[in-house]
Scaffold this active site. Structure first.
Site, mmCIF file in Angstrom:
data_model
loop_
_atom_site.group_PDB
_atom_site.id
_atom_site.type_symbol
_atom_site.label_atom_id
_atom_site.label_comp_id
_atom_site.label_asym_id
_atom_site.label_seq_id
_atom_site.Cartn_x
_atom_site.Cartn_y
_atom_site.Cartn_z
ATOM 1 N N LYS A 129 0.859 -1.183 0.000
ATOM 2 C CA LYS A 129 0.000 0.000 0.000
ATOM 3 C C LYS A 129 0.892 1.229 0.000
ATOM 4 C CE LYS A 129 -4.535 0.866 0.142
ATOM 5 N NZ LYS A 129 -5.578 0.112 -0.564
ATOM 6 N N ASP A 169 -6.816 4.551 -4.702
ATOM 7 C CA ASP A 169 -7.537 4.410 -3.432
ATOM 8 C C ASP A 169 -8.218 5.756 -3.205
ATOM 9 O OD1 ASP A 169 -7.832 2.449 -1.034
ATOM 10 O OD2 ASP A 169 -7.248 4.300 -0.033
#
Length: 447
Positions: A129, A169
């Site tokens: 991430k 995201d």
């Protein structure tokens, strides 16, 4: 459920000591470790091999400066992150989040969750991430482009189609992915599938935009069906009004439900006649305005400042799709008191531990994020496949594969929950199913 196993308690203690002030990561690790108690008690090899100690430590943590020039010519500086958590079953895969709340602990929690989510999809993807504390809100198109180019100027050296494939995201959509991809291509002189969520004209996949919201509803429908229920005729509350929430609304409606409430970071709307999705899309995707503008389209609807009150609206099914820990114990009790029997998470770690205890105490169906919102990364994986083959699949083909993946995820969660003596606990089932695949790969590889 409590964490009582002495070995796992020791690991949790080390996580908290080695990662101080990273509350979200502590929470994510504890949830997984609680679920793994019956696994390590049944098969001691997962203790003896030290695989869990390795699993909670990222393989690589990258933090860097991102300088960029605003429209007035002044230098601004943000901080960039990429946590490459685990590559046991494939290249690191996970989104980039641009939001003022981003810090190393948030990225670490998201990357840790991504390990299990990606494992559940059955596709060969590891967990990672990244992101920045940059806030795109209020920035011009030029400022966003210059920031993205500066961010990629550092990130490019750490990623690649067989190493680490980022996606979008929160606040990183098609526009941002385009700027990031353009800079990667310019610096490396290669055209490779190193980012997913790309535009359809340069390697993107049909159904990627809809994937997380659609996948959330496909998972939830499978969970409902397994318990003698369905979306048909049900009242639904969805938090958020971004990509996930919009397409969850669309699919839930197609499956026969009525969505009565949505929100943004300022407040929420309640429309007893059903939220008009076309109006939400116009406000959020075209006008880029706040959700209170919904009343200009439907003056008979209600708007309330603040987001927490959305969980006081009576509903059958709640689909939190905004941000982490958005449902606390108090909100969960309000949902239960008003007849909600199902909560399925579209945002990562939507519920606090206290909220989850309320779900179990009230025998509510609970779809944890790492399973329920895995549709986005699943279609990202399918985009990677299309890029590798230099092909583009039809919307119908991708959507059919997505439906099959979400069905498999639910069935895997259901099977593992029963296998380890916790039938109906899909949170434990998801954690165990995701863990076993990754842990066995790590043991086999000796790393």
């Amino acid at each position: 459920m409590e964490l009582t196993n002495a070995y796992l308690l020791g690991i949790q203690k080390k996580v908290e000591e080695k990662n101080p002030a990273e509350a979200e990561f502590h929470q994510a690790a504890k949830e997984v470790l609680m679920s793994l108690q019956p696994v390590v008690e049944k098969d001691p090899k997962y203790m003896e091999s030290g695989v869990i100690e390795r699993l909670v430590e990222p393989e690589r943590q990258i933090m860097f400066r991102v300088p960029w020039v605003d429209d007035s010519g002044k230098i601004q500086v943000n901080r960039g992150f990429r946590v490459q958590f685990n590559s046991a079953i494939g290249p690191y895969k996970g989104g980039l989040r641009f939001h003022p709340t981003v810090n190393l602990g948030v990225i670490k929690f998201l990357g840790f969750e991504q390990i299990f989510k990606n494992s559940l999809t059955t596709l060969p993807m590891g967990g990672g991430k990244g992101g920045s504390d940059f806030d795109p809100k209020g920035k011009s198109e030029g400022e966003i482009m210059r920031f993205c180019q500066s961010f990629m100027t550092e990130l490019y050296r750490h990623i690649g189609p067989d190493t680490d494939v980022p996606a979008g995201d929160i606040n990183v959509g098609g526009r941002e992915i385009g700027y990031l991809f353009g800079q990667y291509k310019r610096i490396t002189n290669t055209f490779a599938g190193v980012l997913t969520g790309k535009g359809l004209t340069f390697g993107g996949s049909l159904a990627r935009t809809e994937a997380t919201g659609y996948g959330l509803c496909y998972f939830t429908e499978n969970m409902l069906n397994a318990n003698g229920k369905s979306f048909k005729g049900q009242t639904v509350v969805i938090s958020g009004s971004g990509n996930v929430a919009i397409y969850a609304h669309q699919k839930a409606t197609e499956l026969g439900a009525k969505v009565v409430a949505m929100c943004d970071s300022n407040g929420y709307i309640y429309d007893k006649n059903g939220v008009d999705l076309a109006a939400i899309k116009q406000i959020k995707e075209v006008e880029r305005k706040r959700i209170k503008e919904y009343l200009t389209y439907h003056p008979d609807a209600e708007y309330h400042e603040g987001c927490k009150g959305i969980w006081t609206i009576p509903c059958d099914i709640a689909l939190p799709s905004a941000t982490q820990n958005e449902i606390d114990e108090e909100s969960a009790k309000a949902l239960a008191a008003n007849g909600c029997y199902c909560v399925s998470e579209g945002s990562n770690m939507s519920s606090t531990p206290g909220a989850i205890e309320v779900y179990f105490a009230n025998k509510m169906l609970y779809g944890p994020a790492k399973a329920a919102n895995a549709g986005g990364v699943a279609v990202s994986g399918l985009e990677m496949s299309q890029n590798s083959e230099r092909l583009s699949w039809s919307f119908e083909k991708v959507d059919k594969k997505l439906q099959a993946i979400m069905k498999d995820i639910f069935e895997n969660c259901d099977e593992k929950s029963k296998m380890y003596g916790m039938p109906g606990n899909y949170m434990a089932g998801a954690n165990i199913a995701g863990f076993l695949k990754v842990a066995d790969a790590m043991i086999a590889q000796g790393n």
